[in-house]
Design a protein around this motif. Structure first.
Motif, short mmCIF file in Angstrom:
data_model
loop_
_atom_site.label_atom_id
_atom_site.label_comp_id
_atom_site.label_asym_id
_atom_site.label_seq_id
_atom_site.Cartn_x
_atom_site.Cartn_y
_atom_site.Cartn_z
N PRO A 179 -5.10 0.46 3.46
CA PRO A 179 -5.76 1.17 2.36
C PRO A 179 -6.62 0.26 1.48
CG PRO A 179 -3.45 0.83 1.86
CD PRO A 179 -3.65 0.38 3.27
N HIS A 180 -6.44 -1.07 1.61
CA HIS A 180 -7.17 -2.01 0.77
C HIS A 180 -8.39 -2.63 1.45
CE1 HIS A 180 -4.09 -1.54 -2.22
NE2 HIS A 180 -3.15 -2.04 -1.43
N CYS A 181 -8.23 -3.00 2.75
CA CYS A 181 -9.34 -3.69 3.41
C CYS A 181 -9.79 -3.00 4.70
CB CYS A 181 -8.96 -5.14 3.70
SG CYS A 181 -7.71 -5.32 5.00
N ASN A 182 -9.12 -1.91 5.06
CA ASN A 182 -9.46 -1.11 6.25
C ASN A 182 -9.19 -1.82 7.57
OD1 ASN A 182 -10.26 1.60 6.66
ND2 ASN A 182 -12.16 0.90 7.58
N HIS A 183 -8.46 -2.93 7.53
CA HIS A 183 -8.06 -3.62 8.76
C HIS A 183 -6.90 -2.85 9.39
CE1 HIS A 183 -6.43 -7.00 11.24
NE2 HIS A 183 -7.69 -7.39 11.24
N VAL A 184 -6.74 -2.97 10.72
CA VAL A 184 -5.66 -2.25 11.41
C VAL A 184 -4.30 -2.77 10.94
CG1 VAL A 184 -4.60 -1.76 13.63
CG2 VAL A 184 -7.08 -1.81 13.44
N LEU A 185 -3.41 -1.84 10.62
CA LEU A 185 -2.08 -2.18 10.15
C LEU A 185 -1.13 -2.48 11.31
CD1 LEU A 185 -1.69 0.56 7.40
CD2 LEU A 185 -1.89 -1.90 6.98
N GLU A 186 -0.18 -3.38 11.07
CA GLU A 186 0.88 -3.66 12.03
C GLU A 186 2.16 -2.95 11.59
OE1 GLU A 186 1.65 -7.75 12.78
OE2 GLU A 186 -0.46 -8.24 13.17
N ILE A 187 2.91 -2.44 12.54
CA ILE A 187 4.19 -1.79 12.24
C ILE A 187 5.28 -2.55 12.99
CG2 ILE A 187 5.53 0.33 12.37
CD1 ILE A 187 2.94 1.89 12.32
N SER A 188 6.26 -3.03 12.24
CA SER A 188 7.35 -3.78 12.86
C SER A 188 8.66 -3.46 12.14
CB SER A 188 7.06 -5.29 12.82
OG SER A 188 6.91 -5.72 11.48
N GLN A 189 9.72 -4.11 12.56
CA GLN A 189 11.03 -3.89 11.95
C GLN A 189 11.44 -5.10 11.14
OE1 GLN A 189 12.26 -2.51 16.11
NE2 GLN A 189 13.97 -1.81 14.85
N GLY A 190 12.31 -4.87 10.16
CA GLY A 190 12.76 -5.96 9.32
C GLY A 190 14.17 -5.73 8.79
#
Length: 576
Positions: A392-403
């Motif tokens: 939402p800030h830089c329009n780069h593709v987001l990564e989804i992972s676990q933590g």
């Protein structure tokens, strides 16, 4: 400590109950033993590590200006009723009646208790700000305890609570705790990410979660590698999807879809991608119905939906309620002709000529378009981020992972102090609610998280800061007088060295067993006294993590060990 004088019951095989590496290794290395579902005993090695974590936490909390207290594990239900959280915890509470018939609960958390104390003991602005903390056991009746100490019924937490005059003071206290957490996790040598988070059952306006990336973590982490944006699944949002351009509206068409109810079934039946479908969910709140529209491949984020609607509680409508509202069986609900409020996710507004339920059993509609075919009452971002969404800030593709969540800080505001009437008198004699923050660390979770990210096929690899022992001395043959005399001499010297905890493996066992156990329990430095010593008077020093081997004469052992210790500390610090 001599191995023969302590209790380190190592195991060759992993127990069947253990699912993840940290759980397997904590049991195999003799750190813990399961007593009952979700409750573990800490054996000597586990207790040593636990106390090292606690020491770091205590040092940094004291450094931040927080004051330690110790609150009871028992509390009566009245406080939870007063704060409005009795229903929030629900079946997770472990409750019982004492001999007088009074309902008592094993504390799942201590916001209410600490607020009750501060309410009675602090009543003037001159006594604020103050931050109180404790390291205490908590209890929650997890339906499905799993992953060892990562998800248990009984767990150890550091919880701190700040009380301030106003929002500005809260911001300052929050930053002090935030910084203290960074120091704690740095000293524990954890590779962590700080994510924006939803406050959930804790309430409040803002919070941050400290997470260790791990495939076994139960939290979902959304991260932008470009600008550093990070948030947990409940808090994360994506950039708005682009609107379609230059499309024509096709004729609305009803199609027979016999017994095809789910998005997947309709997608397969009509050979249409799920992202070109819209699903309609009907919720109820205080007997009022409303509909939520989502793209077929998206899921509703109820935490966001709650914030958008300003509702504390709502639930999916029952089958009977849905059928009365739509005139059709469940699975065929759609927005066209629906006579209740409609909230649509932003992604829905980018679609044209999509598929929905027809509010008619066994039928769906093709080529549905908002505005033409139905009215949207409210548009909002109410879905979970999915793979392929942009930042939402830089329009780069987001990564989804676990933590793995290891810490969480919350700005609670006046949620609890208003409910429990924990007020203070300001300089003008006016009564105001104290402004509160809450800050938690999962002490047990730090241990499990370290093991998850720092182990190999042979066992645990402890950082120097948390290792139960820094050095293990292994005489290869305890019946060899020369080797044992050297081992005892080095052991005596090491026990007098500041900052060095040493273990002497004086068991009369085969060398292979002793080496395997040393690797399993993860001691950073091994001093091996074997045939080479009897021949050349040289000791072998081997590092657990890198496998590096150094040779030194016995008279240089202390100096060489101190050099290695400083090297390991420096290496670990730079790696962080």
């Amino acid at each position: 400590m001599k191995w023969s004088q302590t209790l380190i019951p190592t195991l060759k095989e992993s127990p069947s109950e253990a699912e993840i590496d940290s759980h397997k290794l904590m049991i195999r290395a003799g750190l813990i033993r399961r007593i009952t579902s979700g409750a573990y005993a800490y054996l000597p090695l586990g207790t040593l590590v636990l106390n090292k974590v606690i020491a770091i936490v205590r040092e940094e909390m004291n450094r931040s200006g927080a004051i330690e207290v110790f609150l009871p594990a028992l509390q009566h239900l009245d406080l939870l009723k007063e704060s409005g959280r009795l229903d929030v915890f629900g079946a997770d509470l472990i409750t019982f009646q004492d001999r007088h018939g009074k309902e008592t609960v094993l504390s799942p958390t201590h916001e209410e208790v600490i607020t009750y104390i501060v309410k009675n003991e602090i009543n003037s602005y001159k006594q604020l700000p103050i931050t109180l903390y404790q390291i205490q056991t908590k209890f929650r009746d997890e339906m499905r305890p799993r992953f060892g100490v990562l998800r248990s019924k009984e767990f150890i937490m550091k919880d701190a609570y700040s009380f301030d005059l106003d929002e500005k003071g809260l911001n300052n206290s929050y930053q002090l705790m935030y910084d203290a957490y960074c120091r704690i996790f740095d000293r524990c040598r954890l590779d962590y990410i700080i994510a924006e988070a939803d406050s959930g059952a804790m309430g409040g306006d803002a919070s941050h979660e400290f997470m260790v990336p791990s495939p076994v973590g139960e939290d979902i982490l959304i991260l932008c590698r470009n600008c550093g944006y990070s948030a947990n699944r409940e808090r994360a949002e994506a950039a708005p999807l682009p609107q379609q351009e230059n499309y024509s509206l096709r004729k609305l068409e009803e199609i027979y879809t016999p017994d095809k109810r789910t998005i997947r079934e309709i997608s397969d039946f009509l050979n249409i991608s799920q992202h070109h479908m819209v699903k309609t969910l009907i919720y109820t709140s205080q007997e009022q119905l409303f509909a939520v529209l989502l793209r077929g491949d998206h899921e509703v984020n109820e935490a966001r939906l709650s914030g958008v609607l300003g509702l504390k509680s709502f639930e999916l409508a029952s089958r009977e309620t849905i059928e009365r509202a739509t005139g059709a069986n469940v699975g065929f609900t759609g927005p066209v002709g629906l006579k209740i409020k409609i909230i649509a996710d932003q992604a829905v507004t980018t679609l044209s000529n999509f598929v929905t339920g027809a509010n008619k059993t066994d039928y769906h509609l093709l080529n549905v378009n908002s505005e033409r075919d139905f009215k949207i009452d409210q548009i909002a971002n109410i879905r979970y981020v999915t793979q392929g969404d942009n930042c939402p800030h830089c329009n780069h593709v987001l990564e989804i992972s676990q933590g793995i969540e290891i810490g969480h800080v919350f700005k609670l505001g006046t949620k609890y102090t208003s409910a429990l009437k924990a007020h203070y008198l300001d300089a003008d004699g006016k009564e105001k609610p104290k402004v509160m923050g809450c800050y938690g660390i999962g002490v047990n979770r730090i241990i499990a998280a370290i093991i998850e990210i720092s182990h190999d096929e042979n066992g645990i690899i402890w950082p120097m800061s948390l290792a139960p022992y820094h050095v293990i001395i292994i005489p290869v043959n305890v019946k060899d007088t020369i080797c044992m005399d050297a081992a005892r001499s080095i052991y005596d010297d090491m026990t007098n060295m500041k900052g060095i905890d040493v273990l002497l493996d004086d068991r009369d066992l085969r060398p292979g067993v002793k080496f395997k156990d040393a690797d399993l329990i993860g001691i950073p430095v091994k001093i091996i006294i074997g045939k080479k010593y009897t021949e050349t008077k040289e000791l072998e020093i081997k590092l657990r993590k890198s496998g590096e081997v150094f040779l030194t004469h016995i008279e240089n052992t202390k100096q060489e060990l101190e050099r290695i210790r400083q090297h390991l500390i420096k290496t670990e610090r730079s790696a962080n």
